[in-house]
Design a protein around this motif. Sequence first.
Motif, PDB file in Angstrom:
ATOM      1  N   VAL A   4      -7.119  58.920 -22.235  1.00  0.00           N
ATOM      2  CA  VAL A   4      -8.232  59.759 -22.700  1.00  0.00           C
ATOM      3  C   VAL A   4      -7.721  60.888 -23.594  1.00  0.00           C
ATOM      4  O   VAL A   4      -8.269  61.161 -24.662  1.00  0.00           O
ATOM      5  CB  VAL A   4      -9.019  60.334 -21.499  1.00  0.00           C
ATOM      6  CG1 VAL A   4     -10.027  61.375 -21.971  1.00  0.00           C
ATOM      7  CG2 VAL A   4      -9.723  59.219 -20.735  1.00  0.00           C
ATOM      8  N   ARG A  21     -15.198  61.300 -16.618  1.00  0.00           N
ATOM      9  CA  ARG A  21     -16.141  60.245 -16.977  1.00  0.00           C
ATOM     10  C   ARG A  21     -15.463  58.875 -16.918  1.00  0.00           C
ATOM     11  O   ARG A  21     -16.025  57.897 -16.410  1.00  0.00           O
ATOM     12  CB  ARG A  21     -16.682  60.508 -18.392  1.00  0.00           C
ATOM     13  CG  ARG A  21     -17.814  59.587 -18.782  1.00  0.00           C
ATOM     14  CD  ARG A  21     -18.521  60.030 -20.043  1.00  0.00           C
ATOM     15  NE  ARG A  21     -17.798  59.751 -21.255  1.00  0.00           N
ATOM     16  CZ  ARG A  21     -17.853  58.563 -21.911  1.00  0.00           C
ATOM     17  NH1 ARG A  21     -18.601  57.586 -21.459  1.00  0.00           N
ATOM     18  NH2 ARG A  21     -17.176  58.382 -23.022  1.00  0.00           N
ATOM     19  N   TRP A  22     -14.229  58.790 -17.428  1.00  0.00           N
ATOM     20  CA  TRP A  22     -13.548  57.500 -17.426  1.00  0.00           C
ATOM     21  C   TRP A  22     -13.049  57.121 -16.040  1.00  0.00           C
ATOM     22  O   TRP A  22     -13.005  55.932 -15.691  1.00  0.00           O
ATOM     23  CB  TRP A  22     -12.412  57.497 -18.457  1.00  0.00           C
ATOM     24  CG  TRP A  22     -12.968  57.282 -19.837  1.00  0.00           C
ATOM     25  CD1 TRP A  22     -13.343  58.238 -20.727  1.00  0.00           C
ATOM     26  CD2 TRP A  22     -13.270  56.018 -20.426  1.00  0.00           C
ATOM     27  NE1 TRP A  22     -13.855  57.659 -21.855  1.00  0.00           N
ATOM     28  CE2 TRP A  22     -13.826  56.278 -21.691  1.00  0.00           C
ATOM     29  CE3 TRP A  22     -13.140  54.682 -20.016  1.00  0.00           C
ATOM     30  CZ2 TRP A  22     -14.225  55.269 -22.559  1.00  0.00           C
ATOM     31  CZ3 TRP A  22     -13.543  53.670 -20.878  1.00  0.00           C
ATOM     32  CH2 TRP A  22     -14.077  53.973 -22.147  1.00  0.00           C
ATOM     33  N   ILE A  40     -13.247  48.227 -16.197  1.00  0.00           N
ATOM     34  CA  ILE A  40     -14.548  48.902 -16.278  1.00  0.00           C
ATOM     35  C   ILE A  40     -15.684  47.885 -16.239  1.00  0.00           C
ATOM     36  O   ILE A  40     -16.830  48.204 -16.569  1.00  0.00           O
ATOM     37  CB  ILE A  40     -14.662  49.806 -17.530  1.00  0.00           C
ATOM     38  CG1 ILE A  40     -14.534  48.970 -18.815  1.00  0.00           C
ATOM     39  CG2 ILE A  40     -13.631  50.916 -17.503  1.00  0.00           C
ATOM     40  CD1 ILE A  40     -14.995  49.752 -20.043  1.00  0.00           C
ATOM     41  N   LYS A  75      -8.029  59.297 -27.169  1.00  0.00           N
ATOM     42  CA  LYS A  75      -9.454  59.494 -27.453  1.00  0.00           C
ATOM     43  C   LYS A  75      -9.735  60.899 -27.983  1.00  0.00           C
ATOM     44  O   LYS A  75     -10.119  61.081 -29.137  1.00  0.00           O
ATOM     45  CB  LYS A  75     -10.256  59.230 -26.182  1.00  0.00           C
ATOM     46  CG  LYS A  75     -11.748  59.281 -26.391  1.00  0.00           C
ATOM     47  CD  LYS A  75     -12.494  58.544 -25.315  1.00  0.00           C
ATOM     48  CE  LYS A  75     -13.993  58.649 -25.553  1.00  0.00           C
ATOM     49  NZ  LYS A  75     -14.363  58.298 -26.918  1.00  0.00           N
ATOM     50  N   GLU A  86      -9.260  51.585 -28.523  1.00  0.00           N
ATOM     51  CA  GLU A  86      -8.503  52.679 -29.121  1.00  0.00           C
ATOM     52  C   GLU A  86      -7.669  53.410 -28.073  1.00  0.00           C
ATOM     53  O   GLU A  86      -6.513  53.756 -28.312  1.00  0.00           O
ATOM     54  CB  GLU A  86      -9.450  53.680 -29.805  1.00  0.00           C
ATOM     55  CG  GLU A  86      -8.679  54.821 -30.457  1.00  0.00           C
ATOM     56  CD  GLU A  86      -9.561  55.761 -31.235  1.00  0.00           C
ATOM     57  OE1 GLU A  86     -10.774  55.848 -30.943  1.00  0.00           O
ATOM     58  OE2 GLU A  86      -9.036  56.414 -32.164  1.00  0.00           O
ATOM     59  N   MET A  87      -8.287  53.628 -26.905  1.00  0.00           N
ATOM     60  CA  MET A  87      -7.549  54.328 -25.849  1.00  0.00           C
ATOM     61  C   MET A  87      -6.310  53.556 -25.424  1.00  0.00           C
ATOM     62  O   MET A  87      -5.248  54.137 -25.194  1.00  0.00           O
ATOM     63  CB  MET A  87      -8.467  54.586 -24.658  1.00  0.00           C
ATOM     64  CG  MET A  87      -9.406  55.753 -24.890  1.00  0.00           C
ATOM     65  SD  MET A  87     -10.777  55.793 -23.689  1.00  0.00           S
ATOM     66  CE  MET A  87      -9.889  55.992 -22.160  1.00  0.00           C
ATOM     67  N   GLU A 125     -14.086  51.798 -27.956  1.00  0.00           N
ATOM     68  CA  GLU A 125     -13.582  53.001 -27.278  1.00  0.00           C
ATOM     69  C   GLU A 125     -12.376  52.680 -26.408  1.00  0.00           C
ATOM     70  O   GLU A 125     -11.342  53.335 -26.485  1.00  0.00           O
ATOM     71  CB  GLU A 125     -14.698  53.569 -26.392  1.00  0.00           C
ATOM     72  CG  GLU A 125     -15.171  54.941 -26.808  1.00  0.00           C
ATOM     73  CD  GLU A 125     -16.221  55.464 -25.825  1.00  0.00           C
ATOM     74  OE1 GLU A 125     -17.086  54.646 -25.408  1.00  0.00           O
ATOM     75  OE2 GLU A 125     -16.166  56.658 -25.482  1.00  0.00           O
ATOM     76  N   TRP A 165      -7.949  46.417 -19.164  1.00  0.00           N
ATOM     77  CA  TRP A 165      -8.770  47.617 -19.006  1.00  0.00           C
ATOM     78  C   TRP A 165     -10.254  47.318 -19.139  1.00  0.00           C
ATOM     79  O   TRP A 165     -11.075  47.970 -18.503  1.00  0.00           O
ATOM     80  CB  TRP A 165      -8.316  48.709 -19.980  1.00  0.00           C
ATOM     81  CG  TRP A 165      -7.089  49.392 -19.458  1.00  0.00           C
ATOM     82  CD1 TRP A 165      -5.803  49.061 -19.716  1.00  0.00           C
ATOM     83  CD2 TRP A 165      -7.060  50.476 -18.522  1.00  0.00           C
ATOM     84  NE1 TRP A 165      -4.951  49.870 -19.018  1.00  0.00           N
ATOM     85  CE2 TRP A 165      -5.693  50.749 -18.282  1.00  0.00           C
ATOM     86  CE3 TRP A 165      -8.028  51.237 -17.855  1.00  0.00           C
ATOM     87  CZ2 TRP A 165      -5.278  51.765 -17.417  1.00  0.00           C
ATOM     88  CZ3 TRP A 165      -7.626  52.245 -17.008  1.00  0.00           C
ATOM     89  CH2 TRP A 165      -6.252  52.496 -16.780  1.00  0.00           C
ATOM     90  N   GLU A 182     -14.141  64.489 -20.079  1.00  0.00           N
ATOM     91  CA  GLU A 182     -13.993  63.096 -20.492  1.00  0.00           C
ATOM     92  C   GLU A 182     -13.111  62.305 -19.519  1.00  0.00           C
ATOM     93  O   GLU A 182     -13.359  61.128 -19.265  1.00  0.00           O
ATOM     94  CB  GLU A 182     -13.411  63.063 -21.920  1.00  0.00           C
ATOM     95  CG  GLU A 182     -13.499  61.720 -22.604  1.00  0.00           C
ATOM     96  CD  GLU A 182     -14.927  61.313 -22.968  1.00  0.00           C
ATOM     97  OE1 GLU A 182     -15.826  62.176 -22.926  1.00  0.00           O
ATOM     98  OE2 GLU A 182     -15.139  60.115 -23.248  1.00  0.00           O
ATOM     99  N   ILE A 222      -5.033  56.774 -16.909  1.00  0.00           N
ATOM    100  CA  ILE A 222      -6.323  56.996 -17.568  1.00  0.00           C
ATOM    101  C   ILE A 222      -6.331  58.359 -18.269  1.00  0.00           C
ATOM    102  O   ILE A 222      -6.894  58.517 -19.358  1.00  0.00           O
ATOM    103  CB  ILE A 222      -7.501  56.840 -16.570  1.00  0.00           C
ATOM    104  CG1 ILE A 222      -8.820  56.647 -17.325  1.00  0.00           C
ATOM    105  CG2 ILE A 222      -7.629  58.035 -15.654  1.00  0.00           C
ATOM    106  CD1 ILE A 222      -8.959  55.313 -17.945  1.00  0.00           C
TER     107      ILE A 222
END
Lengths: 284, 284, 284, 284, 284, 284
Positions: B100, B71-72, A76, B104, A98-99, A95, A72, B68, B96
């Motif tokens: 999130v 955004r990801w 990104i 998150k 954790e996801m 971030e 991952w 959110e 994803i």
Amino acid sequence: MFEKQIEKAETLVEALPYIKKFRGETIVIKYGGSIMNDDSLKKKFASDIVLLKYVGINPVVVHGGGKEISRWMEKIGKEPSFVDGQRVTDAETMEITEMVLSGKINNEIVTLINSIGGNAVGLSGKDANLFTAKKITGKDQKDLGFVGEIVKTNEGLLNTLQSANYIPVVSSVGQSLEGETLNMNADNVAAGLAIALHAQKLIYLTDIQGISKEGKFLEHITLFDAEELLNHPDIKGGMKPKLSCSVKALQQSVKDVHIINGLIAHAVLLEVFTDYGIGTMISR
Amino acid sequence: MFEKQIEKAETLVEALPYIKKFRGETIVIKYGGSIMNDDSLKKKFASDIVLLKYVGINPVVVHGGGKEISRWMEKIGKEPSFVDGQRVTDAETMEITEMVLSGKINNEIVTLINSIGGNAVGLSGKDANLFTAKKITGKDQKDLGFVGEIVKTNEGLLNTLQSANYIPVVSSVGQSLEGETLNMNADNVAAGLAIALHAQKLIYLTDIQGISKEGKFLEHITLFDAEELLNHPDIKGGMKPKLSCSVKALQQSVKDVHIINGLIAHAVLLEVFTDYGIGTMISR
Amino acid sequence: MFEKQIEKAETLVEALPYIKKFRGETIVIKYGGSIMNDDSLKKKFASDIVLLKYVGINPVVVHGGGKEISRWMEKIGKEPSFVDGQRVTDAETMEITEMVLSGKINNEIVTLINSIGGNAVGLSGKDANLFTAKKITGKDQKDLGFVGEIVKTNEGLLNTLQSANYIPVVSSVGQSLEGETLNMNADNVAAGLAIALHAQKLIYLTDIQGISKEGKFLEHITLFDAEELLNHPDIKGGMKPKLSCSVKALQQSVKDVHIINGLIAHAVLLEVFTDYGIGTMISR
Amino acid sequence: MFEKQIEKAETLVEALPYIKKFRGETIVIKYGGSIMNDDSLKKKFASDIVLLKYVGINPVVVHGGGKEISRWMEKIGKEPSFVDGQRVTDAETMEITEMVLSGKINNEIVTLINSIGGNAVGLSGKDANLFTAKKITGKDQKDLGFVGEIVKTNEGLLNTLQSANYIPVVSSVGQSLEGETLNMNADNVAAGLAIALHAQKLIYLTDIQGISKEGKFLEHITLFDAEELLNHPDIKGGMKPKLSCSVKALQQSVKDVHIINGLIAHAVLLEVFTDYGIGTMISR
Amino acid sequence: MFEKQIEKAETLVEALPYIKKFRGETIVIKYGGSIMNDDSLKKKFASDIVLLKYVGINPVVVHGGGKEISRWMEKIGKEPSFVDGQRVTDAETMEITEMVLSGKINNEIVTLINSIGGNAVGLSGKDANLFTAKKITGKDQKDLGFVGEIVKTNEGLLNTLQSANYIPVVSSVGQSLEGETLNMNADNVAAGLAIALHAQKLIYLTDIQGISKEGKFLEHITLFDAEELLNHPDIKGGMKPKLSCSVKALQQSVKDVHIINGLIAHAVLLEVFTDYGIGTMISR
Amino acid sequence: MFEKQIEKAETLVEALPYIKKFRGETIVIKYGGSIMNDDSLKKKFASDIVLLKYVGINPVVVHGGGKEISRWMEKIGKEPSFVDGQRVTDAETMEITEMVLSGKINNEIVTLINSIGGNAVGLSGKDANLFTAKKITGKDQKDLGFVGEIVKTNEGLLNTLQSANYIPVVSSVGQSLEGETLNMNADNVAAGLAIALHAQKLIYLTDIQGISKEGKFLEHITLFDAEELLNHPDIKGGMKPKLSCSVKALQQSVKDVHIINGLIAHAVLLEVFTDYGIGTMISR
């Protein structure tokens, strides 16, 4: 006729002495390594966990992240950064970590266990403050970013879930008293929870057979042996912190630690339900 | 002297009749909308939840994702895709989305509540099969991908957690019987859980004041009124499915539904602890 | 390496669906027939019972006497007496029967189960009035002496013992309201207790494969089939009352009855933990 | 809009840290002084007690008699009698005292609390032998009649009531081992119960601000300070025995003692739910 | 030797069938009449109550006031006032009535029971809103002042106390929804609590042998007989309302009502622990 | 009138202080001696046991065999064999002993108690491994065959049964760790269970009045006296091991031991419910 079935029944009853011995006890299992990349092994692992629960043993699964985090990060376009060979976890890395841990891998394990008839519940250190962490630094106090180790556990939630017959699955994400999310070493988390729960066993699933010294595989050693081994040159790489966690767990309340090869099918059952086992067992 | 403090004490005792009325009851709160982008409002929301728990009311928080997720998706260079104006969730988007929501946003809410003295535990539909979903399609059976609605709940885990004084925080990610992870409408999940828990109240936090009809704001309507309203042209956009969920919840076991403006500080407390409230209340 | 152990582990996890299905349920097993003369089979039977208990199923064992009663009657120089082919139980025969059943065979089963790790407790109908009997007569009301059938159960003691994890072992000796000790048909007692406990299964261990009709072995029949079979000429001898007890049990609260061959090793486990089983299964 | 309501909500959540701190703890409140003559203050006091209970704190109210006893003595034409300035309680005075305390004032407090939504139960030392007293004498062993102090508590009834969510209201009438009804000092009874219940707080409602020394008001002192103060000339009149009881309570199991002005509205809430408080706090 | 003791032991075991029959049941006893003026009888009554509790029966004592109220009214120079032969209770009379009932007689009974080894707790209708009353009027709606009858019970407190092995002693003082203290007929209160508790027996202690009709004493009658008797001219004075309460109790949930002579020593034990009893028994 | 009944009621309440003292305590009673041959005395004994249970005391009955074993040995033509005056128990004798003890006498006692309203459950050392025995030898290590003494107790089953209100009746048959059935001295078993249960009292029913020394009957002695007495020439025959068991029981956890004459009707009740008793009491 029925020879094959009778043989299978024999196998079931052979497990009786082990079930008797460990009923009502807690076994903390650090799930990790290459097993996470093998769908067939994963399913067998989940079966082992459900079987333990069904026979009255209380398993707690702790997991880290493995290659999924890197995958991952690449997605990104994030470059890994290192200090003296240790990964540095900046805010964005934390971030995504954790996801992946709490939002992906944890759910996969929970789902796998539930698909086999277990009742798994996914948690991280943040749930009901299950564990509190503090930031650690690298060699010479170098900053590693958001990396931490366990400093306090609050195991009430685990007790509530266990006595209601749920199987806790814990991701190694914690939080500091200051509110920072920290990436934790899962071996460290597993040991911390095993200590807090006065576990009968702490089992580390690895990619190797167990501990070897001077070319000789060690099947069963004592805590005393393990303490001596800590400074032996053959204990290196990932084994060093794992052994260190093992020693700490045994010095406190854990009865046995097992370091076993997760790539053997049903490794957990084999280790718990046979006398000799398949890896290295360290006992008090 | 002490005038100001005495006035504050008066405020505390003014809450007594409401506490008395709702002690031991469950209130399901759908947390969402622009409040999620405002740190100060979020903290106030968390305080409200903890206060409810402290006075013996059982809050359950359900949340969706908001901006959110987008955004990801951008971060990994993923273009959103639509069919007849509805978002299509392909496999990668689902991945994803789950990360999130469950990895998150859920953790953020849990952490916020715990920082104020609550004991929150994060869950999704996957934990102990809290809820089971089935895939839904768009207009004319068009494929929307991994999107689902709730078909079955298994609320035992919520009962276990509530009676041990934990606050459940539930992300709107579910799983189908076939094992697919599905993106769920959080309004639908909140209603499903409220029904399963025989909740006293189901509260929807939105970005508007509540329901208006023909230019007139509606403070308090009946289930009958709400059923009529469903086909009224003024009920459109996101309000339509929200009202539809409300009606379903009231038709089954929920006592009151509240549609309120989450942008008002302490919106939840104001709605629960005053007679007139701040939004639209629909009662059986 | 470890192939054999892994295969055994596979066998353990194959049992998971059956454990899941029957956890928390009660299974009443009528233990009897030639198995009682074979030390190896007896021990395997005991293992099966303990394993059921360990995986959360509640077994209740009911037994009669077999040849041991005759052996002791001979010892005291007592001649058996018959009326129309049915044994007559006079007072002295009843005395020796109770001593053998409750003071010898019952203790042997209890000891066997305990030696394997179970926690068995021996009972008869007299303990806490577990069941009450009434005298029955032979054809044309001929006096058979102290022979009875169950008329009332008082299953509280069984519930107390089961929830404290004990395994009840019940001898088929009862008492009438008038205070007479009566020799009971163990098949009848097993059915009576299975009904009272709303058992999932009632299993009869016999010396034959199960039920056959017109030369064809019946693997799985319905209660309706069983009711029809009752008057079929192929159902004769000891099978007739056994089938009659089965039908009564199914008509009331028992879910399945199994008539199986106790001479097959681990017959109970094979019947409970496989889909096809080894004998005749009668289901509602 | 809603500014005022939002401000009130803020007030509610400001109480969170105090609720968190004292949840599950017991607070014994000696109710007395001029507050008993003011209907508005009494009602506010009752509200405070109910609010404490609603947020999970366990209040126990202890009361004496005040002017009501004198009023009833006059009614029956009874002259008060004194020895060295201490009231002498003869048999008839004791009779009327008990009737007023246990049959009038106690019921009034119970009723007041219940009217606000509490579940109060009135008790005296006689109920389930809640406390046992012994006769005390005045200076130079002079006979004071039926006056006593607490020598033993039997707090089981209070625990039963508290865990079933009742609020105990205790009148200061006791009984000696010899069976004599004795008039007790309510400050002494409150301290005795606070000790027996390992109370978090013992609060004395008085008619003055708290303790002052050499013209200076003392907001917060330690047990050590309080022990020193006992012999200070500024501690005189009713404050001397009150301080003495406070010291004894703190020396044993009570955490904090508060001596506060009951004439301030909501004095109890203000003292418990703010950091500085409104009177003198003595801590271990 | 030991003949006398053996005879006493025989007496103890003679009680076994009655104990067996009534274990776990509730018996409400209305205590009143001339027994209240006889110290020896009172003590025997208390012994009976404690013995019932010790053998597992749950007694609840309800009492009125008797002559003590009049004695105190005289003390304060208060003249009784009547309307059509019914006492009028003005505000001051109500005040003294409550003080005597809840502050004097109730405490005496509690103390007596405790002195014999019981664990009695004194209550009135006000404690935890045990019962709610409404004002009643005399003939032709004439005002009787503060006199009421029971309209609602809230028996939770009694259940809590009984299951913690306390003996409730209840004074017949109640409160209306409007907050007025009301003097209640104790027979009415006893019946109301017996109904609420689904009592096995309701026993009225009186000064006469029981019910007689046309010169003939009635030992055992049915509810049907009792309903017929209500209009019989021989049923007059205090017996009329007592019989009316009895009928109401039996029509709802009470199994037996006993009207017995409290002046016979151990009247309660004699009635409960013998078949024929000593008074009139009315059964459903 | 009613004089006789009143006297009986007086007798009932005279028992109150003893009931109060021993409620909730366990009393282990060794039942044996000539009482076993007297149907009337046996029934009285059973009544005593049920009464103890009904008033909240927990009796446990332990019994041996008496003459019934010899009668059955004769029936099968078995000659008793002795070594130095001690009976030798060969395998066949052990078989018949167990059948008589666990299959006949035990059931008779259970039935007797149940016929009077008790809820008795028959047990032996084998049930849930209630006690474990080891083989003992005679003088000069001479083999006595299958004779044993208690070495370990597993009293969980007794606790389970007691708290569910059952009365355990235990036959003195045990099992060694090697799996041999052993004939146990019932005095020894009673003491072992009394110690394990921290019994208030251990009562031995014998055929004599109690302990006498130098022609003087001893009503009440201390443990110290008893230890001294062990070597006194007047302590001989069966009294020597009985006294030895008593001393061991008192040295560990038992409060009082009573050696009484079972031929006195209601001997148990007389001893427990009077101050002086009827036999010899030995107290710590």
